[in-house]
Design a protein around this motif. Structure first.
Motif, PDB file in Angstrom:
ATOM      1  N   GLU A 117       0.841  -1.198   0.000  1.00  0.00           N
ATOM      2  CA  GLU A 117       0.000   0.000   0.000  1.00  0.00           C
ATOM      3  C   GLU A 117       0.875   1.246   0.000  1.00  0.00           C
ATOM      4  OE1 GLU A 117      -2.403   2.097   3.357  1.00  0.00           O
ATOM      5  OE2 GLU A 117      -3.676   0.507   2.525  1.00  0.00           O
ATOM      6  N   TYR A 118       0.599   2.123  -0.950  1.00  0.00           N
ATOM      7  CA  TYR A 118       1.256   3.431  -1.005  1.00  0.00           C
ATOM      8  C   TYR A 118       0.201   4.483  -0.756  1.00  0.00           C
ATOM      9  CZ  TYR A 118       5.150   0.905  -2.990  1.00  0.00           C
ATOM     10  OH  TYR A 118       6.173   0.022  -3.177  1.00  0.00           O
ATOM     11  N   LYS A 119       0.625   5.606  -0.183  1.00  0.00           N
ATOM     12  CA  LYS A 119      -0.348   6.612   0.235  1.00  0.00           C
ATOM     13  C   LYS A 119       0.149   8.020  -0.055  1.00  0.00           C
ATOM     14  CE  LYS A 119      -2.069   6.046   4.319  1.00  0.00           C
ATOM     15  NZ  LYS A 119      -2.328   6.040   5.764  1.00  0.00           N
ATOM     16  N   TYR A 120      -0.780   8.843  -0.558  1.00  0.00           N
ATOM     17  CA  TYR A 120      -0.583  10.285  -0.596  1.00  0.00           C
ATOM     18  C   TYR A 120      -1.552  10.866   0.417  1.00  0.00           C
ATOM     19  CZ  TYR A 120      -1.455  15.107  -1.605  1.00  0.00           C
ATOM     20  OH  TYR A 120      -1.640  16.453  -1.452  1.00  0.00           O
ATOM     21  N   SER A 121      -1.066  11.753   1.267  1.00  0.00           N
ATOM     22  CA  SER A 121      -1.931  12.390   2.250  1.00  0.00           C
ATOM     23  C   SER A 121      -1.768  13.892   2.169  1.00  0.00           C
ATOM     24  CB  SER A 121      -1.593  11.906   3.661  1.00  0.00           C
ATOM     25  OG  SER A 121      -2.405  12.563   4.601  1.00  0.00           O
ATOM     26  N   ASN A 122      -2.900  14.559   2.036  1.00  0.00           N
ATOM     27  CA  ASN A 122      -2.942  16.017   1.983  1.00  0.00           C
ATOM     28  C   ASN A 122      -2.555  16.634   3.318  1.00  0.00           C
ATOM     29  OD1 ASN A 122      -3.387  18.054   0.171  1.00  0.00           O
ATOM     30  ND2 ASN A 122      -5.602  18.038   0.375  1.00  0.00           N
ATOM     31  N   SER A 123      -2.847  15.928   4.395  1.00  0.00           N
ATOM     32  CA  SER A 123      -2.677  16.502   5.726  1.00  0.00           C
ATOM     33  C   SER A 123      -1.524  15.898   6.521  1.00  0.00           C
ATOM     34  CB  SER A 123      -3.972  16.323   6.520  1.00  0.00           C
ATOM     35  OG  SER A 123      -4.309  14.955   6.582  1.00  0.00           O
ATOM     36  N   ASN A 124      -0.883  14.872   6.002  1.00  0.00           N
ATOM     37  CA  ASN A 124       0.139  14.163   6.766  1.00  0.00           C
ATOM     38  C   ASN A 124       1.476  14.257   6.043  1.00  0.00           C
ATOM     39  OD1 ASN A 124       1.728  12.407   8.196  1.00  0.00           O
ATOM     40  ND2 ASN A 124       0.268  10.728   8.159  1.00  0.00           N
ATOM     41  N   TYR A 147      10.096   4.110  -9.455  1.00  0.00           N
ATOM     42  CA  TYR A 147      11.509   4.321  -9.135  1.00  0.00           C
ATOM     43  C   TYR A 147      11.628   5.072  -7.809  1.00  0.00           C
ATOM     44  CZ  TYR A 147      12.547   2.797 -13.837  1.00  0.00           C
ATOM     45  OH  TYR A 147      12.661   2.048 -14.979  1.00  0.00           O
ATOM     46  N   PHE A 148      12.561   4.637  -6.985  1.00  0.00           N
ATOM     47  CA  PHE A 148      12.798   5.228  -5.672  1.00  0.00           C
ATOM     48  C   PHE A 148      14.247   5.694  -5.579  1.00  0.00           C
ATOM     49  CE2 PHE A 148       9.441   2.133  -5.319  1.00  0.00           C
ATOM     50  CZ  PHE A 148       8.513   2.728  -4.484  1.00  0.00           C
ATOM     51  N   ASN A 149      14.470   6.771  -4.820  1.00  0.00           N
ATOM     52  CA  ASN A 149      15.844   7.229  -4.605  1.00  0.00           C
ATOM     53  C   ASN A 149      16.470   6.454  -3.453  1.00  0.00           C
ATOM     54  OD1 ASN A 149      14.910   8.415  -2.211  1.00  0.00           O
ATOM     55  ND2 ASN A 149      14.907  10.492  -3.049  1.00  0.00           N
ATOM     56  N   GLU A 150      17.682   6.791  -3.104  1.00  0.00           N
ATOM     57  CA  GLU A 150      18.410   6.073  -2.058  1.00  0.00           C
ATOM     58  C   GLU A 150      17.766   6.201  -0.682  1.00  0.00           C
ATOM     59  OE1 GLU A 150      19.831   9.994  -3.095  1.00  0.00           O
ATOM     60  OE2 GLU A 150      20.073   8.165  -4.242  1.00  0.00           O
ATOM     61  N   ASN A 151      16.881   7.196  -0.498  1.00  0.00           N
ATOM     62  CA  ASN A 151      16.164   7.354   0.771  1.00  0.00           C
ATOM     63  C   ASN A 151      14.834   6.610   0.792  1.00  0.00           C
ATOM     64  OD1 ASN A 151      18.185   9.061   1.739  1.00  0.00           O
ATOM     65  ND2 ASN A 151      17.224  10.853   0.821  1.00  0.00           N
ATOM     66  N   GLY A 152      14.513   5.927  -0.301  1.00  0.00           N
ATOM     67  CA  GLY A 152      13.250   5.189  -0.370  1.00  0.00           C
ATOM     68  C   GLY A 152      12.072   6.026  -0.797  1.00  0.00           C
ATOM     69  N   ASN A 153      12.311   7.259  -1.249  1.00  0.00           N
ATOM     70  CA  ASN A 153      11.236   8.127  -1.712  1.00  0.00           C
ATOM     71  C   ASN A 153      11.023   7.945  -3.208  1.00  0.00           C
ATOM     72  OD1 ASN A 153      10.896   9.388   0.847  1.00  0.00           O
ATOM     73  ND2 ASN A 153      12.719  10.603   0.430  1.00  0.00           N
ATOM     74  N   PRO A 154       9.756   7.852  -3.658  1.00  0.00           N
ATOM     75  CA  PRO A 154       9.511   7.680  -5.083  1.00  0.00           C
ATOM     76  C   PRO A 154       9.937   8.926  -5.865  1.00  0.00           C
ATOM     77  CG  PRO A 154       7.455   7.978  -3.895  1.00  0.00           C
ATOM     78  CD  PRO A 154       8.532   7.890  -2.877  1.00  0.00           C
ATOM     79  N   THR A 155      10.573   8.697  -7.016  1.00  0.00           N
ATOM     80  CA  THR A 155      11.039   9.815  -7.844  1.00  0.00           C
ATOM     81  C   THR A 155      10.258   9.946  -9.140  1.00  0.00           C
ATOM     82  OG1 THR A 155      12.728   8.430  -8.870  1.00  0.00           O
ATOM     83  CG2 THR A 155      13.376   9.706  -6.920  1.00  0.00           C
ATOM     84  N   HIS A 156       9.865   8.820  -9.725  1.00  0.00           N
ATOM     85  CA  HIS A 156       9.069   8.859 -10.942  1.00  0.00           C
ATOM     86  C   HIS A 156       8.499   7.475 -11.239  1.00  0.00           C
ATOM     87  CE1 HIS A 156      12.983   7.561 -12.564  1.00  0.00           C
ATOM     88  NE2 HIS A 156      12.347   7.115 -13.632  1.00  0.00           N
ATOM     89  N   SER A 192       4.027  12.614   6.536  1.00  0.00           N
ATOM     90  CA  SER A 192       4.708  11.331   6.430  1.00  0.00           C
ATOM     91  C   SER A 192       4.179  10.472   5.282  1.00  0.00           C
ATOM     92  CB  SER A 192       4.588  10.559   7.749  1.00  0.00           C
ATOM     93  OG  SER A 192       3.250  10.183   7.955  1.00  0.00           O
ATOM     94  N   SER A 193       3.307  11.049   4.435  1.00  0.00           N
ATOM     95  CA  SER A 193       2.834  10.267   3.299  1.00  0.00           C
ATOM     96  C   SER A 193       4.023   9.931   2.413  1.00  0.00           C
ATOM     97  CB  SER A 193       1.767  11.026   2.514  1.00  0.00           C
ATOM     98  OG  SER A 193       2.313  12.153   1.874  1.00  0.00           O
ATOM     99  N   ASN A 194       3.971   8.768   1.786  1.00  0.00           N
ATOM    100  CA  ASN A 194       5.152   8.315   1.076  1.00  0.00           C
ATOM    101  C   ASN A 194       5.073   8.482  -0.430  1.00  0.00           C
ATOM    102  OD1 ASN A 194       3.279   6.320   0.641  1.00  0.00           O
ATOM    103  ND2 ASN A 194       4.623   4.622   1.147  1.00  0.00           N
ATOM    104  N   PHE A 195       4.089   9.205  -0.935  1.00  0.00           N
ATOM    105  CA  PHE A 195       3.958   9.374  -2.371  1.00  0.00           C
ATOM    106  C   PHE A 195       3.574  10.799  -2.727  1.00  0.00           C
ATOM    107  CE2 PHE A 195       3.865   6.610  -6.043  1.00  0.00           C
ATOM    108  CZ  PHE A 195       4.495   5.493  -5.539  1.00  0.00           C
ATOM    109  N   PRO A 196       4.245  11.395  -3.699  1.00  0.00           N
ATOM    110  CA  PRO A 196       3.818  12.706  -4.185  1.00  0.00           C
ATOM    111  C   PRO A 196       2.446  12.594  -4.857  1.00  0.00           C
ATOM    112  CG  PRO A 196       6.044  12.188  -4.935  1.00  0.00           C
ATOM    113  CD  PRO A 196       5.476  10.943  -4.330  1.00  0.00           C
ATOM    114  N   LYS A 197       1.656  13.635  -4.774  1.00  0.00           N
ATOM    115  CA  LYS A 197       0.296  13.632  -5.318  1.00  0.00           C
ATOM    116  C   LYS A 197       0.278  13.285  -6.802  1.00  0.00           C
ATOM    117  CE  LYS A 197      -3.841  16.447  -5.752  1.00  0.00           C
ATOM    118  NZ  LYS A 197      -4.467  17.744  -5.465  1.00  0.00           N
ATOM    119  N   GLU A 198       1.172  13.869  -7.580  1.00  0.00           N
ATOM    120  CA  GLU A 198       1.173  13.640  -9.027  1.00  0.00           C
ATOM    121  C   GLU A 198       1.400  12.172  -9.364  1.00  0.00           C
ATOM    122  OE1 GLU A 198       3.092  15.941  -7.510  1.00  0.00           O
ATOM    123  OE2 GLU A 198       1.924  17.713  -8.013  1.00  0.00           O
TER     124      GLU A 198
END
Length: 88
Positions: free
Chosen positions: A32-39, A65-74, A41-47
């Motif tokens: 499960e991946y999540k974008y949160s408008n109010s949080n 694709y994720f960067n070295e910090n585990g954040n999605p990049t594209h 700590s959400s792990n996905f950019p809205k776009e």
């Protein structure tokens, strides 16, 4: 180290507050991946979340694709290839 995962969206939940939750099937499991408008700590950019959500109930697969910090990049989208067992 950056990395990617390949799979398909199998579930999406969109809430009135703008949050989006995505169930992504890959390697015989669902993540499960999540974008949160109010949080923050959400792990996905809205776009990216909206792009993935738009592929639900289609023959579109995604590579995230994720960067070295585990954040999605594209994400990269392509038509799923289910014809691997095609006989000649």
């Amino acid at each position: 180290m950056s990395y990617s995962i390949f799979g398909q969206v199998v579930g999406v939940r969109k809430y009135t507050n703008g949050d989006i939750e995505i169930d992504f099937y890959h390697e015989d499991e669902i993540t499960e991946y999540k974008y949160s408008n109010s949080n923050m700590s959400s792990n996905f950019p809205k776009e990216l979340a909206e792009t993935l959500a738009s592929t639900l109930a289609s023959d579109i697969c995604a590579e995230i694709y994720f960067n070295e910090n585990g954040n999605p990049t594209h994400v990269e989208l392509e038509e799923c290839d289910y014809d691997n067992d095609e006989e000649n």
